[in-house]
Every structure is written in structure tokens, then in C-alpha cells.
Design an enzyme around this catalytic site. Structure first.
Site, PDB file in Angstrom:
ATOM      1  N   GLU A 151       0.399  -1.227 -18.964  1.00 17.74           N
ATOM      2  CA  GLU A 151       0.289  -0.191 -18.632  1.00 17.74           C
ATOM      3  C   GLU A 151       1.000   0.720 -20.029  1.00 17.74           C
ATOM      4  OE1 GLU A 151       1.439   3.225 -14.845  1.00 17.74           O
ATOM      5  OE2 GLU A 151       2.466   1.324 -15.238  1.00 17.74           O
ATOM      6  N   LYS A 176      -5.519   4.928 -12.320  1.00 15.48           N
ATOM      7  CA  LYS A 176      -4.691   4.639 -11.285  1.00 15.48           C
ATOM      8  C   LYS A 176      -4.973   5.336 -10.008  1.00 15.48           C
ATOM      9  CE  LYS A 176       0.400   3.635 -11.209  1.00 15.48           C
ATOM     10  NZ  LYS A 176       1.622   3.681 -12.086  1.00 15.48           N
ATOM     11  N   CYS A 236      -0.065  -0.998 -11.960  1.00 12.61           N
ATOM     12  CA  CYS A 236       1.351  -0.999 -11.731  1.00 12.61           C
ATOM     13  C   CYS A 236       1.763  -0.602 -10.195  1.00 12.61           C
ATOM     14  CB  CYS A 236       2.189  -0.074 -12.582  1.00 12.61           C
ATOM     15  SG  CYS A 236       3.864  -0.170 -12.594  1.00 12.61           S
TER      16      CYS A 236
END
Length: 276
Positions: A43, A111, A151
Site C-alpha cells: 500500500e 480500498k 490493508c
């Protein structure tokens, strides 16, 4: 292609975009020389520092073009790791790309879950500078069906289950997991997602001290049985692991959890899934 090598690239990205990209290019070259067919980055791979929103780019754009060129040059698949993508509003999306060995972007994923938490008195509010994505993304490739997460998405098991039910054999989760949570949660969650779904988990993570946090590192590959088959050390660099798609089938036959689900009692909505 039933077996291939993956390179997981652990980076200490800082606030110099060009330096970060140069290091990424060197990692792709090193991984390809070692026989990698897929190279995956963490990321925020191209920038971690103050002024995040100002670093937003279009896709295609500077970072995308650089990585596409390197994928083509070294004839490898590349999972870009994420970086801020322009949205036309103040807040960019936290987006990754899958790039094929011809240097073309196959798909991108933004995300879904924003890291808005407080850990031991330290607050994080990702939604203050990022817009969330709105769909789950998978891609059919010559190296298998690949799902994507970033994440904090790791904590939402239903997302991973949906990808497995949609045929994912590999799920890649570029991350910048914090030291505070990573030391207790990172490996446990990665192994759980692999075991629950009978998938390979490819998990490139950031390492090092950043402007607002310390990154945990410990980038790894977990096989469908839940065994960590590759782990990075305490420095930036690439670790290699073999992906065996036949082993995915073997594990799912041994423990048919996907088949044994009780859909008469519970169901998971998979309405917002895009397969490329």
C-alpha cells in the site's frame, strides 16, 4: 500455468516519489531475474509523507505508466500496490492496479474500508483524506483468478469469503499495517483468511518509520493450509514463494468449508463484484 513464483516486495516508501519508483523498478528487475512471474507491492508504494492528497494521479498516469513499462520490460505480472488515484474531488481513492506482462492495465481496485480507528490513544482517520471504493474486484489471468484487498480490508472476513465463492485462488492484500496492531494481528488475520477460504494470501507490507506511523513489515505469503511459506525480514526487499494452484484444489477437497456452508441459515450478498 499451475505453478509459478511470486515476489513479495517490502518497501520503506518515504516522501520522494521518484526515489520510491526507482526502488520499485529495481525490485521488479531483481524479482524477474530470480524467476518471478508475479511481483506485488505494498500500500502507498509510491509516496508516504505529508501532502498525500496532493500526490493523487490519474490512471493511466505517471506511476501507472512507469509500472506498465517495467512489467513489459521484464515480462512479469505486477500488482502495483496502492497509491492515491484522482477522483475529481478533494479526496482521492486508495487504488491498486493489476498489470499484465504486455504492460497493459487489466483492472484496478479501490480500498473499500477506511481505517478510522483509535489504537492505544493514537487516532487514524483515513476517510479524512480518502474516498472509499464501492466494489469487490477479481481478475481471471493465466496465473489464476486473483482477488484484491488493501490493508484494513483484511479485517472484513465476509469480503474474502465472497471472493473465494467467486472463484478466487489467490488474494493479494497490499498493506501499510501499523506496528501497534501488526505485532498482534497481522499474521493471525492473514492465516485466518487463507485457512477459511482455501486460498493463497499474498501480503506485501510497508516497513520503517513514516511521517505519521511505524510500519510493521513482515510481508509474507500464506498457503491455503495457513502455513507461512515466505516472510520478509526487517529491511526492504523481495521474498519469493511458489504458488501451486493444484494445492488450492487439494486443500479444498480435504476441508470443503466452501461447500459445507449453511446457505439455508445464512447468505452472503455478492451483488457488487466485478470480475475482469
Amino acid at each position: 500455468m499451475r505453478k509459478f513464483m511470486v515476489a513479495v516486495c517490502q518497501m520503506d516508501s518515504q516522501n520522494d516519489k521518484e526515489e520510491n519508483l526507482q526502488k520499485a523498478g529495481e525490485m521488479i528487475a531483481e524479482a524477474a531475474e530470480k524467476g518471478a512471474r508475479l511481483v506485488a507491492f505494498p500500500e502507498m508504494m509510491n509516496f508516504m509523507g505529508e501532502g498525500y492528497c496532493e500526490q493523487a494521479e490519474t490512471i493511466p498516469g505517471h506511476t501507472a505508466d512507469f509500472l506498465c513499462e517495467k512489467a513489459k520490460e521484464h515480462n512479469v505480472w505486477v500488482i502495483s500496490g496502492s497509491f492515491p488515484e484522482e477522483t475529481g474531488s478533494a479526496n482521492p481513492k486508495n487504488t491498486l492496479m493489476l498489470i499484465n506482462p504486455k504492460g497493459s492495465i487489466c483492472c484496478k481496485y479501490s480500498k473499500l474500508h477506511m481505517f478510522d480507528v483509535e489504537i492505544n490513544g493514537v487516532s487514524y482517520c483515513e476517510s479524512a483524506q480518502n474516498a472509499a471504493g464501492n466494489e469487490i474486484v477479481l481478475a481471471d489471468t493465466e496465473i489464476g483468478r486473483i482477488g484484491f484487498a488493501i490493508c484494513y480490508d483484511l479485517r472484513f472476513g465476509e469480503m474474502f469469503r465472497i471472493m473465494a465463492l467467486q472463484g478466487a485462488q489467490i488474494i493479494c492484500i497490499p498493506s501499510s499495517f501499523t506496528l501497534e496492531s501488526g505485532k498482534d494481528h497481522w499474521e493471525a488475520l492473514l492465516r485466518a483468511r487463507a485457512i477459511e477460504n482455501g486460498v493463497y494470501i499474498i501480503a506485501p507490507n510497508q516497513i520503517g518509520k513514516k511521517s505519521s506511523m511505524n510500519a510493521y513489515g513482515n510481508s509474507m505469503v500464506v498457503n491455503p493450509w495457513g502455513t507461512v511459506i515466505a516472510r520478509a525480514g526487517e529491511q526492504p526487499g523481495c521474498v519469493m514463494a511458489e504458488i501451486d494452484l493444484d494445492y488450492v484444489e487439494h486443500v479444498r477437497k480435504q476441508v470443503p468449508a466452501l461447500l459445507n456452508r449453511r446457505e439455508d441459515v445464512y447468505q452472503i450478498d455478492s451483488g457488487k463484484v466485478k470480475i475482469y
